[in-house]
Design a protein around this motif. Structure first.
Motif, mmCIF file in Angstrom:
data_model
loop_
_atom_site.group_PDB
_atom_site.id
_atom_site.type_symbol
_atom_site.label_atom_id
_atom_site.label_comp_id
_atom_site.label_asym_id
_atom_site.label_seq_id
_atom_site.Cartn_x
_atom_site.Cartn_y
_atom_site.Cartn_z
ATOM 1 N N ALA A 21 65.286 24.618 80.099
ATOM 2 C CA ALA A 21 65.929 24.593 78.784
ATOM 3 C C ALA A 21 64.953 25.135 77.754
ATOM 4 O O ALA A 21 63.811 24.663 77.654
ATOM 5 C CB ALA A 21 66.366 23.181 78.418
ATOM 6 N N ILE A 22 65.394 26.123 76.991
ATOM 7 C CA ILE A 22 64.537 26.800 76.021
ATOM 8 C C ILE A 22 65.114 26.581 74.634
ATOM 9 O O ILE A 22 66.302 26.848 74.392
ATOM 10 C CB ILE A 22 64.439 28.308 76.323
ATOM 11 C CG1 ILE A 22 63.935 28.526 77.750
ATOM 12 C CG2 ILE A 22 63.538 29.006 75.321
ATOM 13 C CD1 ILE A 22 63.950 29.970 78.174
ATOM 14 N N LEU A 23 64.280 26.088 73.708
ATOM 15 C CA LEU A 23 64.699 25.835 72.334
ATOM 16 C C LEU A 23 64.082 26.883 71.422
ATOM 17 O O LEU A 23 62.862 27.093 71.435
ATOM 18 C CB LEU A 23 64.268 24.437 71.890
ATOM 19 C CG LEU A 23 64.577 24.067 70.431
ATOM 20 C CD1 LEU A 23 66.081 24.060 70.175
ATOM 21 C CD2 LEU A 23 63.959 22.718 70.068
ATOM 22 N N ARG A 24 64.954 27.536 70.645
ATOM 23 C CA ARG A 24 64.510 28.505 69.649
ATOM 24 C C ARG A 24 64.983 28.045 68.283
ATOM 25 O O ARG A 24 66.123 27.611 68.121
ATOM 26 C CB ARG A 24 65.063 29.904 69.952
ATOM 27 C CG ARG A 24 64.507 30.535 71.224
ATOM 28 C CD ARG A 24 65.122 31.917 71.468
ATOM 29 N NE ARG A 24 64.510 32.576 72.611
ATOM 30 C CZ ARG A 24 64.896 32.403 73.865
ATOM 31 N NH1 ARG A 24 65.902 31.562 74.141
ATOM 32 N NH2 ARG A 24 64.294 33.039 74.849
ATOM 33 N N ILE A 25 64.063 28.121 67.320
ATOM 34 C CA ILE A 25 64.376 27.769 65.939
ATOM 35 C C ILE A 25 64.121 28.991 65.083
ATOM 36 O O ILE A 25 63.002 29.528 65.064
ATOM 37 C CB ILE A 25 63.529 26.572 65.448
ATOM 38 C CG1 ILE A 25 63.805 25.337 66.310
ATOM 39 C CG2 ILE A 25 63.839 26.268 63.983
ATOM 40 C CD1 ILE A 25 62.998 24.133 65.916
ATOM 41 N N ASP A 26 65.158 29.447 64.402
ATOM 42 C CA ASP A 26 65.072 30.641 63.559
ATOM 43 C C ASP A 26 64.521 31.826 64.341
ATOM 44 O O ASP A 26 63.596 32.540 63.896
ATOM 45 C CB ASP A 26 64.218 30.367 62.318
ATOM 46 C CG ASP A 26 64.814 29.289 61.434
ATOM 47 O OD1 ASP A 26 66.047 29.164 61.425
ATOM 48 O OD2 ASP A 26 64.045 28.564 60.782
ATOM 49 N N ASP A 27 65.064 32.011 65.559
ATOM 50 C CA ASP A 27 64.739 33.149 66.438
ATOM 51 C C ASP A 27 63.331 33.082 67.013
ATOM 52 O O ASP A 27 62.860 34.072 67.597
ATOM 53 C CB ASP A 27 64.925 34.485 65.696
ATOM 54 C CG ASP A 27 66.373 34.697 65.268
ATOM 55 O OD1 ASP A 27 67.264 34.211 65.982
ATOM 56 O OD2 ASP A 27 66.589 35.347 64.225
ATOM 57 N N HIS A 28 62.652 31.955 66.897
ATOM 58 C CA HIS A 28 61.311 31.805 67.468
ATOM 59 C C HIS A 28 61.337 30.688 68.516
ATOM 60 O O HIS A 28 61.821 29.580 68.249
ATOM 61 C CB HIS A 28 60.271 31.474 66.388
ATOM 62 C CG HIS A 28 60.134 32.552 65.339
ATOM 63 N ND1 HIS A 28 59.529 33.761 65.593
ATOM 64 C CD2 HIS A 28 60.553 32.587 64.049
ATOM 65 C CE1 HIS A 28 59.563 34.514 64.492
ATOM 66 N NE2 HIS A 28 60.178 33.810 63.543
ATOM 67 N N GLU A 29 60.816 30.971 69.681
ATOM 68 C CA GLU A 29 60.772 29.963 70.734
ATOM 69 C C GLU A 29 59.729 28.903 70.380
ATOM 70 O O GLU A 29 58.583 29.218 70.063
ATOM 71 C CB GLU A 29 60.428 30.616 72.069
ATOM 72 C CG GLU A 29 60.397 29.631 73.222
ATOM 73 C CD GLU A 29 60.070 30.301 74.547
ATOM 74 O OE1 GLU A 29 59.440 29.646 75.400
ATOM 75 O OE2 GLU A 29 60.444 31.486 74.727
ATOM 76 N N VAL A 30 60.135 27.621 70.473
ATOM 77 C CA VAL A 30 59.249 26.529 70.102
ATOM 78 C C VAL A 30 58.941 25.591 71.271
ATOM 79 O O VAL A 30 57.915 24.898 71.257
ATOM 80 C CB VAL A 30 59.830 25.714 68.932
ATOM 81 C CG1 VAL A 30 59.950 26.575 67.686
ATOM 82 C CG2 VAL A 30 61.187 25.129 69.294
#
Length: 700
Positions: free
Chosen positions: A271-280
């Motif tokens: 599972a990959i979380l991106r916030i505002d198009d940036h991976e976090v």
């Protein structure tokens, strides 16, 4: 045999109005005129008749027909005119047996999201081609693409000989990202099939999802004279993993993603979380074992739910998110992607700001009404508001621009510049909650234009009428228990809406539109000498509902589904633009300000730009399309059993009549044209004979 006798098999001339054939009797008139016409005797000059014996001369008129060509033209003209009005029909060119066997094949192809899975779309195109190949020469074809709330008729009643256009359209079609509802498909079929029509075979080419079934099984009833034929292209594979939901805890700034699968194997996923198009962050997805997973069946409780489709779900936590103030775009995806990649991503918005409420007090130290408002707003948990107090004399347009809501306790305390700024703020789309004080009866503001405020009425009063249908007053409590010791008699303007009225008819709560903004006006001050409203339990609830209504009145939703209408929040005064996830403008520049809503067609983040700033809209696919379990054979048999029973004789008769009506053409227009030509010829011939006779007289 009965169907063959419904339509005559021999070609015979038919008329629309055979009674008008009686007009053929008019041809006797020119015949009679030509037969009885007398030749005028020609007189010749003679010197004298005195030497001639007077005798009585007897002449017998020669009743012979003259001018045969003119007579033929007149008879032909009257005959054609009578036949034209009788409306002769061209006999059908095909035998009734062919008409009796004709059918309309309505090919409905499922264009929903689940059709992207594996080879379902390829199999659907093959089934559509097979239906076209099996159609007879006298049949007709209709192609319909079903997806979401739209049933798009791509080709309407195309003869089989023109099936090449349908084949070309099929090759250009692609599956979409919306959901299909079989109930809506069947209930709207009568409208897009149209009538009259041939006996119809409706070919539904779909993967037959259980989640596409309607709540009422009766909605699956096909239209009259329509036979349903189901082409199931689901295949045997149904394994799919998808992101079901995202839960954000604003207090702890943590996020939990729920991921669902019905696959039997345990392939490693991340599972990959991106916030505002940036991976976090990245987290492993560990589904519970098949035996230890809770017994959750997709579609359980629905008629015919397929048993054995056990699903497993897991919550993947993401803790301590570093979110600054403002709106943030969150994208949760799982990798590697499976056969249905569109549901492997989920989009969400997180707002880390509180709407700002500007509380305008009478003086810098505040007043009694401002203190009540401040205490009530601070106690709210939903919505949570950021309250900033502002002295009435120092109110500026800059401070108003930053506020989502303005609470004004005494408009009479505002300066002229403050009144102008507040009026411009509301006209531009702002919201104001205002109370009147005794001084308002002396000083009128532009926001109160049209109101007539009388002298203070001293004496007890009670609430007599409440508009409980209004969003502000649905759950606000019992207003009849509030005690009023004095009040202001206010006569509202014609455009005002009275929400609460006292027993003497005086309005207590008014709503009015000012430009693009809105004002809620409480016609009594929050003062213990006037009433006990501020200390009444319903006051906090009323203030919360009023704030939620005024702040969110023009705000667009933050989340939506593909194909569902969304309120834009754009107005003609403010203007703005909408861009899809690919950065393409959704609406034209001249259309965007007047578009109150639009329908998103893609999954992702839509950007709405206006004078108020930039807002985002998270659009996701309907997760019911991710549940690939097909309808059980029992449910399919029940659906097919709903087919209307149409006898073979009725179907053949209807087909023959429909086919014959299309093949028979009226000759009335052609006969009228010929009659007009004969009329012109008759005038020329008659004029010629008239000239000849005149010339003969002149010579003699």
């Amino acid at each position: 045999a009965a169907s063959l006798h419904a339509v005559p098999t021999e070609a015979s001339l038919m008329f629309i109005a055979p009674a008008l054939l009686a007009g053929l009797l008019a041809i006797a008139l020119p015949i009679w005129l030509h037969r009885m016409a007398l030749a005028n005797p020609m007189r010749h000059p003679f010197a004298s008749l005195m030497f001639l014996r007077q005798s009585e001369t007897q002449r017998t008129a020669q009743r012979t027909i003259r001018y045969w060509l003119l007579l033929v033209l007149r008879v032909a003209f009257l005959s054609l005119l009578a036949l034209a009005f009788a409306g002769p029909l061209l006999p059908p060119q095909h035998a009734s047996v062919t008409a009796a066997r004709a059918r309309l094949h309505a090919i409905v192809i499922d264009q929903s999201l689940s059709m992207q899975y594996e080879q379902r779309w390829a199999r659907a195109l093959q089934e559509a081609q097979a239906v076209i190949d099996a159609a007879r020469s006298g049949d007709q074809l209709t192609l319909v693409a079903a997806s979401g709330r739209r049933m798009q008729v791509l080709h309407d009643r195309v003869p089989v000989r023109d099936a090449g256009a349908i084949r070309t359209t099929l090759q250009r079609l692609r599956p979409g990202v919306e959901r299909i509802d079989y109930g809506q498909l069947m209930t709207t079929a009568e409208s897009w099939l149209t009538t009259p029509r041939l006996p119809t075979q409706l070919h539904l080419i779909s993967d037959m999802q259980q989640s596409a079934s309607p709540l009422r099984f009766a909605d699956l009833q096909p239209p009259e004279a329509t036979q349903l034929q189901i082409h199931d292209v689901s295949g045997s594979a149904q394994a799919n993993s998808y992101v079901s939901e995202l839960n954000v805890d604003s207090a702890s700034r943590s996020l939990t993603a729920r991921i669902v699968t019905n696959a039997t194997d345990n392939l490693p996923q991340t599972a990959i979380l991106r916030i505002d198009d940036h991976e976090v962050a990245r987290r492993p997805v560990n589904f519970p074992a098949q035996d230890s997973a809770p017994a959750r069946i997709e579609g359980e409780g629905a008629p015919g739910a397929a048993a054995g489709n056990r699903t497993r779900e897991v919550d993947v936590p993401f803790a301590a998110l570093d979110l600054t103030q403002g709106a943030h775009r969150l994208t949760l995806s799982i990798e590697p992607s499976d056969e249905l990649p569109e549901d492997d991503r989920l989009y969400a918005l997180v707002e880390q700001t509180r709407p700002r409420v500007l509380l305008v007090a009478r003086a810098a130290g505040g007043d009694e009404a401002a203190a009540y408002f401040n205490a009530a707003i601070a106690s709210l948990t939903a919505p949570q508001l950021d309250v900033q107090q502002q002295p009435a004399r120092e109110l500026t347009a800059r401070r108003l621009k930053e506020a989502a809501l303005v609470v004004e306790s005494d408009p009479a305390a505002l300066s002229s510049d403050a009144l102008t700024a507040l009026d411009d703020y509301v006209a531009g789309g702002g919201s104001v909650l205002m109370t009147l004080a005794s001084g308002a009866a002396v000083r009128q503001t532009r926001l109160l234009a049209g109101l007539r405020i009388g002298d203070v009425v001293r004496g007890p009063a009670q609430v007599a009428q409440v508009q409980l249908s209004h969003p502000v007053l649905r759950d606000s409590g019992d207003w009849h228990r509030v005690q009023f010791f004095r009040h202001l008699p206010v006569q509202p303007a014609p455009q005002d809406r009275v929400l609460i009225a006292l027993d003497d008819g005086a309005p207590l709560l008014l709503e009015r539109q000012v430009g693009s903004g809105r004002v809620l006006l409480l016609t009594t001050p929050l003062n213990r000498d006037w009433n006990d409203l501020a200390i009444h339990p319903l006051f906090v609830r009323f203030l919360a509902d009023a704030a939620r209504y005024l702040i969110g009145r023009r705000a667009m939703a933050q989340e939506a589904q593909v194909g569902a209408p969304v309120i834009t929040g754009l107005t003609a005064d403010a203007g703005g633009q909408i861009f899809d996830p690919r950065g393409k403008r959704v609406l034209a520049i001249d259309a965007a300000p007047s578009a109150e809503r639009f329908v998103p067609t893609q999954a992702g983040f839509y950007e709405v730009r206006s004078n108020a700033g930039v807002k985002w809209l998270a659009v996701n696919t309907d997760r019911r399309e991710s549940q690939l379990e097909r309808m059980s054979p029992v449910s399919l048999q029940r659906w097919l059993a709903l087919r209307p029973q149409v006898s073979a004789a009725d179907s053949a008769d209807g087909a023959a009549r429909s086919e014959q009506s299309k093949q028979q053409r009226s000759l009335g227009y052609l006969l009228l044209v010929l009659a007009a030509l004969l009329c012109g010829a008759e005038l020329l011939v008659a004029n010629h004979y008239l000239i000849v006779r005149r010339d003969a007289k002149a010579v003699t």
